[in-house]
Design a protein around this motif. Structure first.
Motif, PDB file in Angstrom:
ATOM      1  N   GLN A  97      14.121  -7.646  11.590  1.00 10.22           N
ATOM      2  CA  GLN A  97      12.625  -7.822  11.067  1.00 10.22           C
ATOM      3  C   GLN A  97      12.639  -8.479  10.091  1.00 10.22           C
ATOM      4  OE1 GLN A  97      10.358  -4.252  10.697  1.00 10.22           O
ATOM      5  NE2 GLN A  97       8.409  -5.375  11.442  1.00 10.22           N
ATOM      6  N   SER A  98      11.833  -9.531   9.940  1.00  3.08           N
ATOM      7  CA  SER A  98      12.014 -10.469   8.830  1.00  3.08           C
ATOM      8  C   SER A  98      10.720 -10.980   8.238  1.00  3.08           C
ATOM      9  CB  SER A  98      12.834 -11.828   9.309  1.00  3.08           C
ATOM     10  OG  SER A  98      12.045 -12.357  10.144  1.00  3.08           O
ATOM     11  N   ARG A  99      10.774 -11.550   7.055  1.00  2.00           N
ATOM     12  CA  ARG A  99       9.538 -11.915   6.221  1.00  2.00           C
ATOM     13  C   ARG A  99       9.813 -13.597   6.548  1.00  2.00           C
ATOM     14  NH1 ARG A  99      11.614  -8.018   2.564  1.00  2.00           N
ATOM     15  NH2 ARG A  99      12.655  -9.715   1.567  1.00  2.00           N
ATOM     16  N   HIS A 100       9.097 -14.210   7.427  1.00  2.00           N
ATOM     17  CA  HIS A 100       9.403 -15.659   7.589  1.00  2.00           C
ATOM     18  C   HIS A 100       9.344 -16.373   6.550  1.00  2.00           C
ATOM     19  CE1 HIS A 100      10.374 -15.276  11.778  1.00  2.00           C
ATOM     20  NE2 HIS A 100       9.297 -14.584  12.305  1.00  2.00           N
ATOM     21  N   ALA A 101       8.543 -16.143   5.689  1.00  2.00           N
ATOM     22  CA  ALA A 101       8.598 -17.167   4.571  1.00  2.00           C
ATOM     23  C   ALA A 101       9.838 -17.309   3.963  1.00  2.00           C
ATOM     24  CB  ALA A 101       7.282 -16.789   3.696  1.00  2.00           C
ATOM     25  N   GLU A 102      10.308 -16.264   3.574  1.00  2.00           N
ATOM     26  CA  GLU A 102      11.761 -16.178   3.118  1.00  2.00           C
ATOM     27  C   GLU A 102      12.911 -16.653   3.997  1.00  2.00           C
ATOM     28  OE1 GLU A 102      11.683 -15.142  -0.291  1.00  2.00           O
ATOM     29  OE2 GLU A 102       9.470 -15.033   0.013  1.00  2.00           O
ATOM     30  N   VAL A 103      12.729 -16.708   5.394  1.00  2.00           N
ATOM     31  CA  VAL A 103      14.084 -16.795   6.035  1.00  2.00           C
ATOM     32  C   VAL A 103      14.746 -18.261   6.021  1.00  2.00           C
ATOM     33  CG1 VAL A 103      14.611 -17.266   8.618  1.00  2.00           C
ATOM     34  CG2 VAL A 103      13.151 -15.504   7.936  1.00  2.00           C
ATOM     35  N   SER A 104      14.315 -19.283   5.473  1.00  2.00           N
ATOM     36  CA  SER A 104      14.721 -20.659   5.242  1.00  2.00           C
ATOM     37  C   SER A 104      14.849 -20.975   4.002  1.00  2.00           C
ATOM     38  CB  SER A 104      13.816 -21.753   5.956  1.00  2.00           C
ATOM     39  OG  SER A 104      14.057 -21.512   7.565  1.00  2.00           O
ATOM     40  N   ARG A 105      14.974 -19.998   2.870  1.00  2.00           N
ATOM     41  CA  ARG A 105      15.122 -20.251   1.492  1.00  2.00           C
ATOM     42  C   ARG A 105      16.717 -20.936   1.282  1.00  2.00           C
ATOM     43  NH1 ARG A 105      11.331 -17.913  -2.688  1.00  2.00           N
ATOM     44  NH2 ARG A 105       9.328 -18.306  -1.597  1.00  2.00           N
ATOM     45  N   MET A 106      17.189 -20.898   0.136  1.00  2.00           N
ATOM     46  CA  MET A 106      18.285 -21.502  -0.349  1.00  2.00           C
ATOM     47  C   MET A 106      19.507 -20.484   0.066  1.00  2.00           C
ATOM     48  SD  MET A 106      19.648 -23.810  -2.154  1.00  2.00           S
ATOM     49  CE  MET A 106      18.344 -24.477  -3.222  1.00  2.00           C
ATOM     50  N   GLY A 107      19.413 -19.295   0.314  1.00  2.00           N
ATOM     51  CA  GLY A 107      20.219 -18.600   0.793  1.00  2.00           C
ATOM     52  C   GLY A 107      20.865 -18.926   2.220  1.00  2.00           C
ATOM     53  N   TRP A 108      19.606 -19.439   3.073  1.00  2.00           N
ATOM     54  CA  TRP A 108      20.057 -19.906   4.346  1.00  2.00           C
ATOM     55  C   TRP A 108      20.813 -21.118   4.425  1.00  2.00           C
ATOM     56  CZ3 TRP A 108      21.016 -19.116   8.996  1.00  2.00           C
ATOM     57  CH2 TRP A 108      20.906 -20.027   9.883  1.00  2.00           C
ATOM     58  N   HIS A 109      20.529 -22.078   3.524  1.00  2.00           N
ATOM     59  CA  HIS A 109      21.085 -23.275   3.376  1.00  2.00           C
ATOM     60  C   HIS A 109      22.635 -22.937   2.775  1.00  2.00           C
ATOM     61  CE1 HIS A 109      17.245 -25.441   4.536  1.00  2.00           C
ATOM     62  NE2 HIS A 109      16.794 -24.781   3.367  1.00  2.00           N
ATOM     63  N   LEU A 110      22.759 -21.919   2.154  1.00  2.00           N
ATOM     64  CA  LEU A 110      24.141 -22.065   1.803  1.00  2.00           C
ATOM     65  C   LEU A 110      24.674 -21.182   3.053  1.00  2.00           C
ATOM     66  CD1 LEU A 110      26.581 -21.888  -0.135  1.00  2.00           C
ATOM     67  CD2 LEU A 110      25.580 -19.655  -1.150  1.00  2.00           C
ATOM     68  N   LEU A 111      24.171 -20.397   3.575  1.00  2.00           N
ATOM     69  CA  LEU A 111      24.999 -19.599   4.802  1.00  2.00           C
ATOM     70  C   LEU A 111      25.250 -20.966   5.872  1.00  2.00           C
ATOM     71  CD1 LEU A 111      25.605 -17.314   6.799  1.00  2.00           C
ATOM     72  CD2 LEU A 111      23.101 -16.878   7.089  1.00  2.00           C
ATOM     73  N   GLU A 112      24.254 -21.841   6.298  1.00  2.00           N
ATOM     74  CA  GLU A 112      24.342 -22.806   7.092  1.00  2.00           C
ATOM     75  C   GLU A 112      25.418 -23.668   6.626  1.00  2.00           C
ATOM     76  OE1 GLU A 112      20.967 -25.712   9.077  1.00  2.00           O
ATOM     77  OE2 GLU A 112      21.048 -25.315   7.035  1.00  2.00           O
ATOM     78  N   GLN A 113      25.517 -24.147   5.723  1.00  2.00           N
ATOM     79  CA  GLN A 113      26.748 -25.212   5.168  1.00  2.00           C
ATOM     80  C   GLN A 113      27.978 -24.388   5.225  1.00  2.00           C
ATOM     81  OE1 GLN A 113      25.961 -28.466   4.579  1.00  2.00           O
ATOM     82  NE2 GLN A 113      28.103 -28.577   4.967  1.00  2.00           N
ATOM     83  N   THR A 114      28.192 -23.387   4.688  1.00  2.00           N
ATOM     84  CA  THR A 114      29.471 -22.682   4.712  1.00  2.00           C
ATOM     85  C   THR A 114      29.799 -22.388   6.151  1.00  2.00           C
ATOM     86  OG1 THR A 114      28.787 -21.513   2.786  1.00  2.00           O
ATOM     87  CG2 THR A 114      30.564 -20.493   4.147  1.00  2.00           C
ATOM     88  N   ALA A 115      28.981 -22.106   7.067  1.00  2.00           N
ATOM     89  CA  ALA A 115      29.155 -22.257   8.585  1.00  2.00           C
ATOM     90  C   ALA A 115      29.658 -23.393   9.213  1.00  2.00           C
ATOM     91  CB  ALA A 115      28.129 -21.523   9.124  1.00  2.00           C
ATOM     92  N   ARG A 116      29.014 -24.493   9.007  1.00  2.00           N
ATOM     93  CA  ARG A 116      29.386 -25.899   9.165  1.00  2.00           C
ATOM     94  C   ARG A 116      30.902 -26.114   8.836  1.00  2.00           C
ATOM     95  NH1 ARG A 116      24.038 -29.176   7.755  1.00  2.00           N
ATOM     96  NH2 ARG A 116      22.639 -28.724   9.864  1.00  2.00           N
ATOM     97  N   THR A 117      31.205 -25.857   7.358  1.00  2.00           N
ATOM     98  CA  THR A 117      32.489 -26.205   6.758  1.00  2.00           C
ATOM     99  C   THR A 117      33.530 -25.317   7.529  1.00  2.00           C
ATOM    100  OG1 THR A 117      31.200 -26.682   4.812  1.00  2.00           O
ATOM    101  CG2 THR A 117      33.721 -26.282   4.717  1.00  2.00           C
ATOM    102  N   LEU A 118      33.330 -24.137   7.955  1.00  2.00           N
ATOM    103  CA  LEU A 118      34.233 -23.464   8.595  1.00  2.00           C
ATOM    104  C   LEU A 118      34.381 -23.852  10.021  1.00  2.00           C
ATOM    105  CD1 LEU A 118      33.426 -20.171   7.274  1.00  2.00           C
ATOM    106  CD2 LEU A 118      35.833 -21.345   6.994  1.00  2.00           C
ATOM    107  N   GLY A 119      33.422 -24.687  10.641  1.00  2.00           N
ATOM    108  CA  GLY A 119      33.623 -24.802  12.108  1.00  2.00           C
ATOM    109  C   GLY A 119      32.907 -23.704  12.898  1.00  2.00           C
ATOM    110  N   VAL A 120      32.343 -22.812  12.133  1.00  2.00           N
ATOM    111  CA  VAL A 120      31.567 -21.754  12.992  1.00  2.00           C
ATOM    112  C   VAL A 120      30.180 -22.395  13.410  1.00  2.00           C
ATOM    113  CG1 VAL A 120      30.354 -19.461  12.462  1.00  2.00           C
ATOM    114  CG2 VAL A 120      32.668 -19.953  11.467  1.00  2.00           C
ATOM    115  N   VAL A 121      30.064 -22.095  14.726  1.00  2.00           N
ATOM    116  CA  VAL A 121      28.864 -22.488  15.414  1.00  2.00           C
ATOM    117  C   VAL A 121      27.692 -21.610  15.260  1.00  2.00           C
ATOM    118  CG1 VAL A 121      27.595 -23.026  17.715  1.00  2.00           C
ATOM    119  CG2 VAL A 121      30.252 -23.759  17.079  1.00  2.00           C
ATOM    120  N   TYR A 122      26.650 -21.815  14.836  1.00  2.00           N
ATOM    121  CA  TYR A 122      25.534 -20.763  14.533  1.00  2.00           C
ATOM    122  C   TYR A 122      24.172 -21.113  15.279  1.00  2.00           C
ATOM    123  CZ  TYR A 122      23.969 -24.426  11.502  1.00  2.00           C
ATOM    124  OH  TYR A 122      23.407 -25.803  11.140  1.00  2.00           O
ATOM    125  N   GLU A 123      23.369 -20.137  15.469  1.00  2.00           N
ATOM    126  CA  GLU A 123      22.271 -20.243  16.322  1.00  2.00           C
ATOM    127  C   GLU A 123      21.238 -19.379  15.791  1.00  2.00           C
ATOM    128  OE1 GLU A 123      20.208 -19.788  20.709  1.00  2.00           O
ATOM    129  OE2 GLU A 123      22.434 -19.839  20.622  1.00  2.00           O
TER     130      GLU A 123
END
Length: 176
Positions: A97-123
């Motif tokens: 369960q999430s607080r949607h206003a917080e879901v796409s903040r800086m923490g998400w962008h770090l997670l997303e870029q780390t996954a991309r760099t590792l070649g991990v596919v995310y959805e």
């Protein structure tokens, strides 16, 4: 800075065989107090999965995931590790369960870029107050599924199988 470093492609990776399940358990055990202090509880269902990946970057990915949870999750986070029967890729998924206003903040962008760099596919899927994230590891080493290690939400965090991961190693810590 970390996001820019990852996006620039200047990260040198050293791929090795890593036990994904043990690594997830270790990070969850290490961050248990933080999560519990925010009222976040983890329900785990973890199959044994090994992947070929840069171990330190995987650890960074899992810590970025935990930071993201701390910023946007509430209540129980359902964490699963399994193997996709169609692709034989190891998957780490979480739903909460999430607080949607917080879901796409800086923490998400770090997670997303780390996954991309590792070649991990995310959805990432979001609807109403639920968020689901799936990380697929393309270099899965043991695609045969095994029974879950812990499927009881009231147990909390399992002890890390490797409680002293740096035993016998020399470590240089640089801190302010």
């Amino acid at each position: 800075q970390q996001i820019a470093r990852l996006a620039s492609g200047r990260v040198r990776q050293s791929h090795e065989r890593v036990h994904l399940t043990n690594t997830v358990q270790s990070v969850l055990a290490h961050r248990a107090r933080e999560l519990q202090s925010r009222g976040i509880h983890i329900a785990q269902s973890l199959q044994t999965v090994e992947v070929q990946i840069d171990a330190s970057m995987l650890h960074g990915l899992l810590n970025a995931l935990t930071e993201w949870w701390l910023g946007c999750a509430q209540g129980v986070i359902d964490v699963r590790i399994d193997v996709d029967p169609h692709t034989a890729q190891g998957r780490l998924s979480c739903q909460f369960q999430s607080r949607h206003a917080e879901v796409s903040r800086m923490g998400w962008h770090l997670l997303e870029q780390t996954a991309r760099t590792l070649g991990v596919v995310y959805e990432r899927e979001m609807d109403h107050a639920q968020t689901r994230l799936t990380l697929a590891f393309v270099r899965t080493l043991n695609p045969q599924a095994s029974p879950p290690l812990n499927d009881h939400p009231d147990i909390g965090f399992a002890e890390s199988i490797n409680s002293k991961p740096l035993a016998g190693c020399h470590v240089l810590v640089v801190a302010p």
